[in-house]
Design a protein around this motif. Sequence first.
Motif, PDB file in Angstrom:
ATOM      1  N   ALA A 162     -25.607  31.124 -36.426  1.00  0.00           N
ATOM      2  CA  ALA A 162     -24.348  30.371 -36.405  1.00  0.00           C
ATOM      3  C   ALA A 162     -23.214  31.210 -36.983  1.00  0.00           C
ATOM      4  O   ALA A 162     -22.099  31.212 -36.477  1.00  0.00           O
ATOM      5  N   ARG A 163     -23.533  31.945 -38.041  1.00  0.00           N
ATOM      6  CA  ARG A 163     -22.517  32.803 -38.668  1.00  0.00           C
ATOM      7  C   ARG A 163     -22.027  33.866 -37.675  1.00  0.00           C
ATOM      8  O   ARG A 163     -20.831  34.101 -37.506  1.00  0.00           O
ATOM      9  N   ILE A 164     -23.000  34.502 -36.981  1.00  0.00           N
ATOM     10  CA  ILE A 164     -22.639  35.552 -36.024  1.00  0.00           C
ATOM     11  C   ILE A 164     -21.810  34.961 -34.888  1.00  0.00           C
ATOM     12  O   ILE A 164     -20.784  35.506 -34.491  1.00  0.00           O
ATOM     13  N   MET A 165     -22.249  33.797 -34.384  1.00  0.00           N
ATOM     14  CA  MET A 165     -21.534  33.168 -33.271  1.00  0.00           C
ATOM     15  C   MET A 165     -20.107  32.807 -33.674  1.00  0.00           C
ATOM     16  O   MET A 165     -19.164  33.034 -32.927  1.00  0.00           O
ATOM     17  N   SER A 166     -19.964  32.242 -34.857  1.00  0.00           N
ATOM     18  CA  SER A 166     -18.617  31.790 -35.206  1.00  0.00           C
ATOM     19  C   SER A 166     -17.729  32.995 -35.517  1.00  0.00           C
ATOM     20  O   SER A 166     -16.520  32.944 -35.303  1.00  0.00           O
ATOM     21  N   LEU A 167     -18.330  34.072 -35.956  1.00  0.00           N
ATOM     22  CA  LEU A 167     -17.568  35.310 -36.118  1.00  0.00           C
ATOM     23  C   LEU A 167     -17.094  35.798 -34.747  1.00  0.00           C
ATOM     24  O   LEU A 167     -15.932  36.190 -34.569  1.00  0.00           O
ATOM     25  N   ALA A 168     -18.003  35.728 -33.770  1.00  0.00           N
ATOM     26  CA  ALA A 168     -17.644  36.152 -32.409  1.00  0.00           C
ATOM     27  C   ALA A 168     -16.506  35.298 -31.862  1.00  0.00           C
ATOM     28  O   ALA A 168     -15.591  35.808 -31.214  1.00  0.00           O
ATOM     29  N   VAL A 169     -16.565  33.995 -32.147  1.00  0.00           N
ATOM     30  CA  VAL A 169     -15.494  33.108 -31.682  1.00  0.00           C
ATOM     31  C   VAL A 169     -14.155  33.551 -32.268  1.00  0.00           C
ATOM     32  O   VAL A 169     -13.147  33.636 -31.566  1.00  0.00           O
ATOM     33  N   ASP A 170     -14.151  33.858 -33.576  1.00  0.00           N
ATOM     34  CA  ASP A 170     -12.909  34.314 -34.203  1.00  0.00           C
ATOM     35  C   ASP A 170     -12.404  35.592 -33.546  1.00  0.00           C
ATOM     36  O   ASP A 170     -11.210  35.742 -33.284  1.00  0.00           O
ATOM     37  N   VAL A 171     -13.329  36.514 -33.272  1.00  0.00           N
ATOM     38  CA  VAL A 171     -12.920  37.790 -32.671  1.00  0.00           C
ATOM     39  C   VAL A 171     -12.351  37.564 -31.272  1.00  0.00           C
ATOM     40  O   VAL A 171     -11.298  38.106 -30.923  1.00  0.00           O
ATOM     41  N   ILE A 172     -13.031  36.715 -30.481  1.00  0.00           N
ATOM     42  CA  ILE A 172     -12.527  36.435 -29.131  1.00  0.00           C
ATOM     43  C   ILE A 172     -11.129  35.841 -29.204  1.00  0.00           C
ATOM     44  O   ILE A 172     -10.223  36.222 -28.466  1.00  0.00           O
ATOM     45  N   ARG A 173     -10.953  34.915 -30.130  1.00  0.00           N
ATOM     46  CA  ARG A 173      -9.652  34.257 -30.234  1.00  0.00           C
ATOM     47  C   ARG A 173      -8.555  35.265 -30.593  1.00  0.00           C
ATOM     48  O   ARG A 173      -7.487  35.280 -29.970  1.00  0.00           O
ATOM     49  N   ILE A 174      -8.835  36.106 -31.588  1.00  0.00           N
ATOM     50  CA  ILE A 174      -7.827  37.084 -32.007  1.00  0.00           C
ATOM     51  C   ILE A 174      -7.509  38.034 -30.859  1.00  0.00           C
ATOM     52  O   ILE A 174      -6.342  38.289 -30.545  1.00  0.00           O
ATOM     53  N   CYS A 175      -8.560  38.541 -30.194  1.00  0.00           N
ATOM     54  CA  CYS A 175      -8.344  39.470 -29.082  1.00  0.00           C
ATOM     55  C   CYS A 175      -7.533  38.794 -27.983  1.00  0.00           C
ATOM     56  O   CYS A 175      -6.615  39.391 -27.418  1.00  0.00           O
ATOM     57  N   PHE A 176      -7.884  37.535 -27.681  1.00  0.00           N
ATOM     58  CA  PHE A 176      -7.167  36.863 -26.612  1.00  0.00           C
ATOM     59  C   PHE A 176      -5.684  36.748 -26.923  1.00  0.00           C
ATOM     60  O   PHE A 176      -4.835  37.098 -26.111  1.00  0.00           O
TER      61      PHE A 176
END
Lengths: 194, 425
Positions: free
Chosen positions: A108-122
């Motif tokens: 869950a930690r890794i996934m939510s980190l990925a979500v943050d990264v996707i959002r910032i990149c987008f």
Amino acid sequence: MEPQQQQNPHVGHEVLDAAGFHVTDEPIDLSIYGWEDWVSFLLFWVLAFIVFYQVFTRYFLGDPAGWTEEIARYFLVAVVFIGASMSVRKNNHIQVDVFYRFMPPRLARIMSLAVDVIRICFFGYAAWLNWQLLDRIGSQRMAIVELPMGWVFGAMLFGFILMFFRSLQVGWRHWRQGYSVLERPEIALEGIVK
Amino acid sequence: MSPGAMMMSFLAMMAGGVPVAIAMCAASLIYAMATKNIPDFVVIHRMYGGVDSFPLLAVPFFIFAGNLMNSAGITNRIYNFALALVGWMKGGLGHVNVVGSMIFAGMSGTAIADAAGLGTIEIKAMKDHGYPTEFAVGVTAASATVGPIIPPSLPFVIYGMMAGVSIGQLFLAGVIPGIIMGATMMLTVAYYAHTRKYQADAKFSWRALGKTFVEAFLAMMTPVLLVGGMTLGVFTPTEGAIAASAWALLLGLAWYRTLSWRMLVKISMDTIETTAMVLFIVAAASIFGWLLTVTRVTEDIAVWVLAFTQNPAMFLLLANLLLLFVGCFLEPVAAITLLVPILIPICQKLGIDLVHFGLVMVLNLMIGLLHPPMGTVLFVLSRVAKLSVERTTIAILPWLVPLLATLLLCTYVPQVVLWLPRLFF
């Protein structure tokens, strides 16, 4: 500061005695808003006056001011894209968190980190694309009003830049506190009940 | 990269917790970058185009009017009027709850506003009167779903815009189903009152009814103004929305004097937040939906569904199941923007009326608000009532019976939905 919630005690008191009930509004804290929210606030009220003016000219002067329709649409675009930074800052997007309940905490930690990264990149890339858009067709004129479209695209660009920086802030906060709202949905409820 | 891969990357991101709007945009961007069919920045231009529309101007002002009406001063008056009107029936406060929600539905366009505003008063009052919390929560949740069915309605504006259907017709289409929902829920309350021996909570008195009616009268004129104006063709939805906002402001600031300046600032901010959230999704859906259409994904899905069934009744059943399922995971506006480009072509081929389908769609998605995992109404009420999410879910279950019955009726007897709009349009 609070409005008077008490109604006239004589009004309908037979009913009120039986099952009457009053709620009062919660105290209001205006310091929770970021500076950019006040920009949206101003745009929203200008928009409201423009639309009101349009209705007024149409019904009472018989001739709607033509510029109002076009300008109102552009103000709506500005309110949406600048106002959207409010939910980025508060991090209360509409998102699906159901699968996080069944995940081991590490995943869950890794996934939510990925979500943050996707959002910032987008947001970052969207701001860059928006700049390109502004560069190419920003000098086009609006349909009725003699102004460049660059004003509208510029407002969108401002919104995307705000969202980019706010998403960086939120991502950094999640990184430091070690969890996000996806992993702990209960912290989101604070945002839902206003 | 195939269009199917774009769809899959969207679904994967959404399931992984990426905000729905961003998942739609990001999937479209990845597709644009991978295929080079369209320049990247067209994605941004399409997003702009999705919001740059005159009918959408109605959205912020319907939200604004609803928020203004939701201030304590006006909800108290509506509650008192509903109490005087139906509080004398057995299980009185349950009936009051349903009737209050129906009146409030005429002012607000979302279910969540109803649950959080009037719902709070109703749950507290019912608990004080010795009703079990589960009963209070169940009836409040179920009656909140009537908010977007009775006009004005935010989901109808979005649906009308996306499907190219008259918003005025959609609003009128919601009136009779809304009343049926109210009636079936009151029957459910009566059933509970009968089996559990609930008593009346107030004596009926013409005097109280008259007084509370006068108190609430001006606020209750809002739906009359709105629906009447749009039906007679005096207002467009956008004009109706701004008129309702101006009316609500006038009432709050000058007549009832329940609105402080600080509160007006907060209400404006709430309105901006909701507007931006809703319309950002619309912007994202306009690029994603456009790509789904031009890459013929929607057509492929239509062909596939039509190969499975050509029967409108069968299709409606499947659509209902799909919508109920999607409604469990997605917020209504997001679900509408996603599903309209996919389902509408099929409806057109099968000759299903789009106004009828719009009502069925919104009703399904409202029922979805009552379930976990994405049941916003459920979460709000569980917090208001201080009841765990699990117990709230169980409390709401029996109330799905009247709602699903109404859904079934509206799905298979289109006349119920279409009679009123056909009378005027």
